[in-house]
Scaffold this active site. Structure first.
Site, PDB file in Angstrom:
ATOM      1  N   ALA A 167      12.040  16.370  -5.746  1.00 14.11           N
ATOM      2  CA  ALA A 167      12.654  15.072  -5.116  1.00 14.11           C
ATOM      3  C   ALA A 167      12.546  15.495  -3.814  1.00 14.11           C
ATOM      4  O   ALA A 167      11.960  14.551  -3.057  1.00 14.11           O
ATOM      5  CB  ALA A 167      13.949  14.679  -5.621  1.00 14.11           C
ATOM      6  N   GLU A 212      18.695  17.772 -15.224  1.00  9.49           N
ATOM      7  CA  GLU A 212      18.148  18.471 -14.012  1.00  9.49           C
ATOM      8  C   GLU A 212      17.948  19.713 -14.381  1.00  9.49           C
ATOM      9  O   GLU A 212      17.880  20.650 -13.561  1.00  9.49           O
ATOM     10  CB  GLU A 212      18.838  18.351 -12.879  1.00  9.49           C
ATOM     11  CG  GLU A 212      19.351  16.778 -12.481  1.00  9.49           C
ATOM     12  CD  GLU A 212      20.495  16.695 -11.184  1.00  9.49           C
ATOM     13  OE1 GLU A 212      19.840  16.709 -10.154  1.00  9.49           O
ATOM     14  OE2 GLU A 212      21.590  16.904 -11.280  1.00  9.49           O
ATOM     15  N   HIS A 215      15.791  13.575 -16.826  1.00  9.80           N
ATOM     16  CA  HIS A 215      15.958  14.004 -15.500  1.00  9.80           C
ATOM     17  C   HIS A 215      15.532  15.453 -15.165  1.00  9.80           C
ATOM     18  O   HIS A 215      16.422  16.200 -15.198  1.00  9.80           O
ATOM     19  CB  HIS A 215      17.263  13.459 -15.058  1.00  9.80           C
ATOM     20  CG  HIS A 215      17.235  13.478 -13.473  1.00  9.80           C
ATOM     21  ND1 HIS A 215      18.445  12.952 -12.719  1.00  9.80           N
ATOM     22  CD2 HIS A 215      16.425  14.195 -12.482  1.00  9.80           C
ATOM     23  CE1 HIS A 215      18.069  13.216 -11.555  1.00  9.80           C
ATOM     24  NE2 HIS A 215      17.049  13.912 -11.292  1.00  9.80           N
ATOM     25  N   HIS A 225      22.280  10.552 -11.524  1.00  7.06           N
ATOM     26  CA  HIS A 225      23.620  11.297 -11.147  1.00  7.06           C
ATOM     27  C   HIS A 225      24.367  10.086 -11.495  1.00  7.06           C
ATOM     28  O   HIS A 225      25.254   9.870 -10.624  1.00  7.06           O
ATOM     29  CB  HIS A 225      23.663  11.573  -9.718  1.00  7.06           C
ATOM     30  CG  HIS A 225      22.253  12.074  -9.323  1.00  7.06           C
ATOM     31  ND1 HIS A 225      21.518  11.591  -8.256  1.00  7.06           N
ATOM     32  CD2 HIS A 225      21.508  13.521  -9.672  1.00  7.06           C
ATOM     33  CE1 HIS A 225      20.370  12.297  -8.110  1.00  7.06           C
ATOM     34  NE2 HIS A 225      20.479  13.479  -8.915  1.00  7.06           N
ATOM     35  N   TYR A 264      21.200  12.369  -1.862  1.00  4.33           N
ATOM     36  CA  TYR A 264      20.612  11.773  -3.303  1.00  4.33           C
ATOM     37  C   TYR A 264      21.899  11.029  -3.820  1.00  4.33           C
ATOM     38  O   TYR A 264      21.464   9.860  -4.336  1.00  4.33           O
ATOM     39  CB  TYR A 264      20.476  13.000  -4.289  1.00  4.33           C
ATOM     40  CG  TYR A 264      19.469  13.933  -4.000  1.00  4.33           C
ATOM     41  CD1 TYR A 264      18.618  13.582  -2.950  1.00  4.33           C
ATOM     42  CD2 TYR A 264      19.229  14.836  -5.066  1.00  4.33           C
ATOM     43  CE1 TYR A 264      17.651  14.397  -3.023  1.00  4.33           C
ATOM     44  CE2 TYR A 264      17.974  15.883  -4.859  1.00  4.33           C
ATOM     45  CZ  TYR A 264      17.350  15.380  -3.756  1.00  4.33           C
ATOM     46  OH  TYR A 264      16.132  16.419  -3.297  1.00  4.33           O
TER      47      TYR A 264
HETATM   48 ZN   LIG Z   1      16.760  14.668  -9.402  1.00  4.13          ZN
END
Ligand SMILES: [Zn+2]
Length: 335
Positions: free
Chosen positions: A67, A280, A6, A218, A188
């Site tokens: 995103a 991330e 990710h 997540h 998100y």
């Molecule tokens: Zn992301």
């Protein structure tokens, strides 16, 4: 091998020419020429993330466009297709310039009025260019949640393409116009758990697409903390249980949680075969330090390393599961 499943090339997306192009689109100017970003500019935008990957011993990252910038509620059908192609082209070039370090994950020209056949064609085009997965915004209305559940038949052409091409869809939220739902803090995570619950509610989806795979970022939002609640409601409403959709190998989550306690909860709530390492890296809150570790919050490797998992289980989370869930990544990965 350690694979960060990710990652977003946020700095690349924030190149003034790229942001300027989108602003021109949204102002109705529809520029004919795509911005010309030099290889040197692409390389410069990745310096920070590459140095963090070295310091955190992350070998490879599955990288996608920013995103927030998907912003599928804005623009027109035509503009969003061009916008997605521009971003995917940059991602592909960044991956090709850094062979063995990055694997391309695409974005899609979604729009509330876009026929999903068109989105399916975009999946086909970029999968043929080497993309291994695609971010798909389960909301698509900027945090207003005005569309029917994404699992409906209106999206079947997208699911047909994803299953046929063996590319997972990453159910990732985007920008929120609702000021009560800031995108990284709330939207998100709302998108994560909403997508998970919509999958539980979708009676026919996995009967119709038994090999379709979704990755929910997540840790699936609130999934590890409230899995008991969703087990209960599944029985109450005769939905698929969380354990059923995870156990059938259709739904996966990543390790983008930023503290030890919640990482441990994730490992106890969700089967390890369904968990992919993600961090991330340099994406969500760059440079912000967690006093618990003295390191950046988003260095999620620490929480996995320090967990009670055996080394074999850590190997599954760090790489084995990602290789299985993203089979098309093998051509990008060094042995
Ligand atoms: Zn992301």
């Amino acid at each position: 091998m350690i694979i960060d499943s990710h990652q977003h090339f946020v700095r690349l997306a924030r190149h003034p020419e790229v942001e300027g192009f989108r602003q021109s689109q949204l102002a109705g100017k529809n520029p004919d020429a795509l911005p010309k970003i030099s290889d040197a500019d692409v390389a410069k935008s990745l310096e920070q993330v590459l140095s963090l990957m070295v310091s955190r011993n992350i070998d490879v990252a599955f990288a996608s466009p920013r995103a927030k910038a998907m912003a599928t509620h804005e623009g027109t059908v035509e503009q969003n297709a061009v916008w997605a192609d521009l971003n995917n082209g940059l991602i592909l070039r960044a991956c090709q310039l850094n062979s063995g370090r990055f694997v391309p994950v695409g974005m899609l020209g979604q729009h509330p009025t876009c026929p999903s056949e068109q989105v399916a064609k975009q999946i086909e085009r970029w999968a043929n260019e080497g993309f291994v997965a695609f971010n798909f915004d389960p909301d698509g209305t900027g945090g207003r949640w005005q569309n029917p559940p994404f699992t409906g038949k209106h999206n079947y052409p997208v699911f047909e393409a994803a299953q046929a091409l063996d590319v997972p869809l990453v159910l990732h939220g985007s920008e929120s116009v609702n000021k009560n739902f800031p995108h990284t803090a709330v939207q998100y995570l709302v998108a994560d758990i909403t997508a998970f619950v919509q999958l539980m509610m979708a009676k026919d989806l996995f009967r119709d697409f038994p090999r379709l795979r979704f990755l929910i970022p997540h840790a699936g939002g609130a999934l590890p903390c409230q899995i008991g609640r969703w087990r209960a409601i599944a029985k109450y409403n005769s939905w698929s249980s969380p354990d059923e959709i995870l156990g059938n190998g259709n739904v996966f989550v990543d390790t983008c949680v930023y503290n030890h306690l919640n990482m441990q909860m994730l490992f106890e709530a969700v089967p390890l075969d369904n968990i992919l390492f993600g961090s991330e890296c340099d994406g969500a809150f760059p440079g912000v330090v967690n006093e618990e570790t003295g390191d950046h919050y988003d260095n999620t490797r620490r929480y996995v390393d320090d967990s009670k998992l055996s080394s074999a289980d850590k190997d599954r989370v760090y790489a084995g599961n990602a290789r299985r869930v993203y089979p098309r990544a093998s051509r990008w990965l060094k042995a």
